[in-house]
Write a protein that holds these residues in place. Structure first.
Motif, PDB file in Angstrom:
ATOM      1  N   SER A  24     -67.636  99.114  79.160  1.00 10.73           N
ATOM      2  CA  SER A  24     -68.098 100.106  78.321  1.00 10.73           C
ATOM      3  C   SER A  24     -67.381 100.798  77.274  1.00 10.73           C
ATOM      4  CB  SER A  24     -68.490 101.530  79.403  1.00 10.73           C
ATOM      5  OG  SER A  24     -67.294 101.834  79.918  1.00 10.73           O
ATOM      6  N   SER A  25     -66.041 100.489  77.119  1.00 13.28           N
ATOM      7  CA  SER A  25     -65.307 100.958  75.882  1.00 13.28           C
ATOM      8  C   SER A  25     -65.333 100.007  74.768  1.00 13.28           C
ATOM      9  CB  SER A  25     -63.793 101.398  76.415  1.00 13.28           C
ATOM     10  OG  SER A  25     -63.128 100.183  76.624  1.00 13.28           O
ATOM     11  N   VAL A  26     -65.636  98.872  75.015  1.00 15.61           N
ATOM     12  CA  VAL A  26     -65.661  97.839  74.016  1.00 15.61           C
ATOM     13  C   VAL A  26     -66.849  97.356  73.073  1.00 15.61           C
ATOM     14  CG1 VAL A  26     -65.961  95.738  75.290  1.00 15.61           C
ATOM     15  CG2 VAL A  26     -64.278  95.613  73.568  1.00 15.61           C
ATOM     16  N   PRO A  27     -66.651  97.772  71.844  1.00 17.32           N
ATOM     17  CA  PRO A  27     -67.892  97.678  71.073  1.00 17.32           C
ATOM     18  C   PRO A  27     -68.764  96.631  71.066  1.00 17.32           C
ATOM     19  CG  PRO A  27     -66.046  98.508  69.703  1.00 17.32           C
ATOM     20  CD  PRO A  27     -65.564  97.925  71.178  1.00 17.32           C
ATOM     21  N   ILE A  28     -68.149  95.235  71.605  1.00 15.43           N
ATOM     22  CA  ILE A  28     -69.242  94.147  71.821  1.00 15.43           C
ATOM     23  C   ILE A  28     -69.747  94.194  72.920  1.00 15.43           C
ATOM     24  CG2 ILE A  28     -67.521  92.587  70.274  1.00 15.43           C
ATOM     25  CD1 ILE A  28     -66.317  91.279  72.912  1.00 15.43           C
ATOM     26  N   PHE A  29     -69.612  95.192  73.898  1.00 12.96           N
ATOM     27  CA  PHE A  29     -70.364  95.301  75.130  1.00 12.96           C
ATOM     28  C   PHE A  29     -71.015  96.568  75.387  1.00 12.96           C
ATOM     29  CE2 PHE A  29     -66.848  92.522  77.040  1.00 12.96           C
ATOM     30  CZ  PHE A  29     -67.569  91.201  76.775  1.00 12.96           C
ATOM     31  N   ASN A  30     -70.568  97.777  74.729  1.00 17.22           N
ATOM     32  CA  ASN A  30     -71.026  99.163  75.038  1.00 17.22           C
ATOM     33  C   ASN A  30     -72.557  99.351  74.692  1.00 17.22           C
ATOM     34  OD1 ASN A  30     -70.491  99.454  72.329  1.00 17.22           O
ATOM     35  ND2 ASN A  30     -68.920 100.943  72.840  1.00 17.22           N
ATOM     36  N   GLN A  36     -76.777  95.063  82.405  1.00 14.92           N
ATOM     37  CA  GLN A  36     -76.192  93.869  81.950  1.00 14.92           C
ATOM     38  C   GLN A  36     -74.534  94.258  82.003  1.00 14.92           C
ATOM     39  OE1 GLN A  36     -78.248  94.387  78.059  1.00 14.92           O
ATOM     40  NE2 GLN A  36     -79.633  92.738  78.431  1.00 14.92           N
ATOM     41  N   MET A  37     -74.259  95.494  81.800  1.00 13.23           N
ATOM     42  CA  MET A  37     -73.000  95.520  81.644  1.00 13.23           C
ATOM     43  C   MET A  37     -72.380  95.453  83.183  1.00 13.23           C
ATOM     44  SD  MET A  37     -71.611  98.725  79.353  1.00 13.23           S
ATOM     45  CE  MET A  37     -72.776 100.021  78.649  1.00 13.23           C
ATOM     46  N   ASN A  38     -73.037  95.637  84.057  1.00 11.16           N
ATOM     47  CA  ASN A  38     -72.612  95.235  85.532  1.00 11.16           C
ATOM     48  C   ASN A  38     -72.289  93.747  85.765  1.00 11.16           C
ATOM     49  OD1 ASN A  38     -72.605  97.874  86.342  1.00 11.16           O
ATOM     50  ND2 ASN A  38     -74.640  97.770  87.131  1.00 11.16           N
ATOM     51  N   GLU A  39     -73.088  92.986  84.919  1.00  9.19           N
ATOM     52  CA  GLU A  39     -73.278  91.502  85.004  1.00  9.19           C
ATOM     53  C   GLU A  39     -72.024  90.989  84.513  1.00  9.19           C
ATOM     54  OE1 GLU A  39     -74.877  88.494  86.720  1.00  9.19           O
ATOM     55  OE2 GLU A  39     -75.774  90.341  86.964  1.00  9.19           O
ATOM     56  N   ILE A  40     -71.599  91.690  83.651  1.00 10.84           N
ATOM     57  CA  ILE A  40     -70.267  91.302  82.894  1.00 10.84           C
ATOM     58  C   ILE A  40     -69.348  91.692  83.524  1.00 10.84           C
ATOM     59  CG2 ILE A  40     -68.716  91.930  80.725  1.00 10.84           C
ATOM     60  CD1 ILE A  40     -71.643  92.269  79.253  1.00 10.84           C
ATOM     61  N   ASP A 126     -67.001  81.937  81.032  1.00  7.83           N
ATOM     62  CA  ASP A 126     -67.606  82.954  81.550  1.00  7.83           C
ATOM     63  C   ASP A 126     -68.294  83.704  80.353  1.00  7.83           C
ATOM     64  OD1 ASP A 126     -67.297  82.639  84.017  1.00  7.83           O
ATOM     65  OD2 ASP A 126     -65.554  83.791  84.340  1.00  7.83           O
ATOM     66  N   PHE A 127     -67.619  83.747  79.204  1.00 10.80           N
ATOM     67  CA  PHE A 127     -68.029  84.422  78.003  1.00 10.80           C
ATOM     68  C   PHE A 127     -69.108  83.825  77.264  1.00 10.80           C
ATOM     69  CE2 PHE A 127     -67.643  86.325  73.854  1.00 10.80           C
ATOM     70  CZ  PHE A 127     -67.665  87.621  74.201  1.00 10.80           C
ATOM     71  N   GLN A 128     -68.877  82.383  77.245  1.00  6.92           N
ATOM     72  CA  GLN A 128     -69.837  81.578  76.484  1.00  6.92           C
ATOM     73  C   GLN A 128     -71.302  81.835  77.270  1.00  6.92           C
ATOM     74  OE1 GLN A 128     -68.199  77.499  76.537  1.00  6.92           O
ATOM     75  NE2 GLN A 128     -67.379  77.985  74.345  1.00  6.92           N
ATOM     76  N   ASN A 129     -71.402  82.050  78.709  1.00 10.75           N
ATOM     77  CA  ASN A 129     -72.525  82.026  79.464  1.00 10.75           C
ATOM     78  C   ASN A 129     -73.122  83.323  79.271  1.00 10.75           C
ATOM     79  OD1 ASN A 129     -72.481  79.548  80.799  1.00 10.75           O
ATOM     80  ND2 ASN A 129     -71.072  80.615  82.545  1.00 10.75           N
ATOM     81  N   LEU A 132     -75.062  83.381  75.755  1.00 10.33           N
ATOM     82  CA  LEU A 132     -76.156  82.689  75.876  1.00 10.33           C
ATOM     83  C   LEU A 132     -77.263  83.562  76.417  1.00 10.33           C
ATOM     84  CD1 LEU A 132     -75.310  79.116  77.237  1.00 10.33           C
ATOM     85  CD2 LEU A 132     -76.052  79.790  74.973  1.00 10.33           C
ATOM     86  N   GLN A 133     -76.848  84.368  77.605  1.00 10.19           N
ATOM     87  CA  GLN A 133     -77.754  85.489  77.977  1.00 10.19           C
ATOM     88  C   GLN A 133     -78.096  86.562  77.215  1.00 10.19           C
ATOM     89  OE1 GLN A 133     -75.412  85.604  81.963  1.00 10.19           O
ATOM     90  NE2 GLN A 133     -77.127  86.440  82.580  1.00 10.19           N
ATOM     91  N   TYR A 134     -76.997  87.300  76.353  1.00  9.93           N
ATOM     92  CA  TYR A 134     -77.122  88.261  75.653  1.00  9.93           C
ATOM     93  C   TYR A 134     -76.876  88.100  74.083  1.00  9.93           C
ATOM     94  CZ  TYR A 134     -76.779  89.865  80.361  1.00  9.93           C
ATOM     95  OH  TYR A 134     -76.742  90.192  81.895  1.00  9.93           O
ATOM     96  N   PRO A 135     -77.607  87.487  73.280  1.00 12.06           N
ATOM     97  CA  PRO A 135     -77.318  87.283  72.164  1.00 12.06           C
ATOM     98  C   PRO A 135     -76.707  88.354  71.079  1.00 12.06           C
ATOM     99  CG  PRO A 135     -79.630  86.124  72.823  1.00 12.06           C
ATOM    100  CD  PRO A 135     -78.869  87.155  73.570  1.00 12.06           C
ATOM    101  N   THR A 136     -76.998  89.698  71.626  1.00 11.26           N
ATOM    102  CA  THR A 136     -76.569  90.536  70.855  1.00 11.26           C
ATOM    103  C   THR A 136     -75.225  90.694  70.563  1.00 11.26           C
ATOM    104  OG1 THR A 136     -77.167  91.888  72.667  1.00 11.26           O
ATOM    105  CG2 THR A 136     -78.642  92.123  70.958  1.00 11.26           C
ATOM    106  N   ILE A 137     -74.496  90.185  71.820  1.00  8.34           N
ATOM    107  CA  ILE A 137     -73.051  90.306  71.826  1.00  8.34           C
ATOM    108  C   ILE A 137     -72.458  89.661  70.778  1.00  8.34           C
ATOM    109  CG2 ILE A 137     -71.013  89.580  73.333  1.00  8.34           C
ATOM    110  CD1 ILE A 137     -72.602  90.023  75.891  1.00  8.34           C
ATOM    111  N   SER A 138     -73.242  88.256  70.369  1.00 10.07           N
ATOM    112  CA  SER A 138     -72.817  87.269  69.506  1.00 10.07           C
ATOM    113  C   SER A 138     -72.649  88.120  68.105  1.00 10.07           C
ATOM    114  CB  SER A 138     -73.785  86.150  69.169  1.00 10.07           C
ATOM    115  OG  SER A 138     -73.801  85.479  70.524  1.00 10.07           O
TER     116      SER A 138
END
Length: 237
Positions: A24-30, A36-40, A126-129, A132-138
């Motif tokens: 939740s603190s890192v901009p690439i995920f928050n 989705q965060m629980n998944e990560i 894990d990160f590559q998966n 693929l699931q959440y393109p907004t992270i890219s």
């Protein structure tokens, strides 16, 4: 040695909480939804480092993204002559090891804990998966990459073209700019690290600070706290 928080002796609730705060603190995920965060969070391993411990070193195989949860990490390179060049300092929410995300590679830099540090580690696969699931992270990762590239190009250009005084003045102006609440800035690193970052020596940094103070442009309140008295004058220096 450091140890991963994966053994049974650790309180499960505590470490899932620290994983959660990492995500939740890192901009690439928050920006993601709670679910989705629980998944990560499930893909993360926590690793703790003592001050001075190496997180990774040049020449080592890189296969993970490291996110700083607590503490501070310095990333630096060594020139062929063995001279240290500080690349960046990572604070909570920042990440490193990003090149490993896209290609099998070895580290070209060193990362060292500057204080007691807690890191969340995600394996490349894990990160590559997740991408693929959440393109907004890219998109977030690309934004961060472009910022780093711009910063690195700016730094290279300064080394080639600017005098040390100018590099120091620009660095102080940037610290001032990102704070902008007050005219006093706290240096984000020691003078030794600042010298390495700006491509000079600690003695030169101290001497230049004293000269800037004598010119009435800054006031050194402590070794880390600098009051900017005349920003325009500093930049014209």
């Amino acid at each position: 040695m450091r140890k991963e928080d994966t053994n049974a002796g650790h309180n499960q609730h505590h470490h899932s909480h620290s994983h959660k705060s990492c995500v939740s603190s890192v901009p690439i995920f928050n920006h993601l939804e709670e679910e989705q965060m629980n998944e990560i969070t499930k893909t993360i391993h926590s690793v703790n480092y003592k001050k001075g411990e190496t997180v990774y070193h040049a020449g080592e195989q890189s296969d993970s993204l490291f996110i700083v949860n607590k503490g501070k990490i310095r990333v630096y390179r060594l020139s062929e002559s063995g001279k240290e060049q500080l690349v960046r300092i990572l604070m909570p929410g920042d990440f490193t090891g990003e090149l490993a995300l896209f290609t099998e590679t070895i580290y070209v830099s060193f990362a060292e804990a500057m204080a007691e540090t807690s890191v969340c580690r995600i394996k490349r696969t894990d990160f590559q998966n997740l991408l693929l699931q959440y393109p907004t992270i890219s998109l977030k990762v690309l934004t961060e990459f472009s910022k780093r590239l711009a910063q690195s190009e700016k730094q290279s250009m300064r080394f080639a073209t600017e005098k040390v005084e100018t590099r120091i003045a620009l660095f102080l102006a940037e610290c001032f700019d990102s704070e902008n609440q007050t005219d006093t800035i706290e240096l984000p690193m020691s003078k030794k690290d600042l010298a390495s970052y700006l491509g000079t020596t600690p003695e030169t940094i101290s001497r230049k600070f004293t000269e800037l103070e004598a010119q009435g442009l800054i006031e050194q309140k402590t070794h880390k706290l600098i009051k900017v008295l005349d920003l325009d004058g500093l930049l014209l220096n």
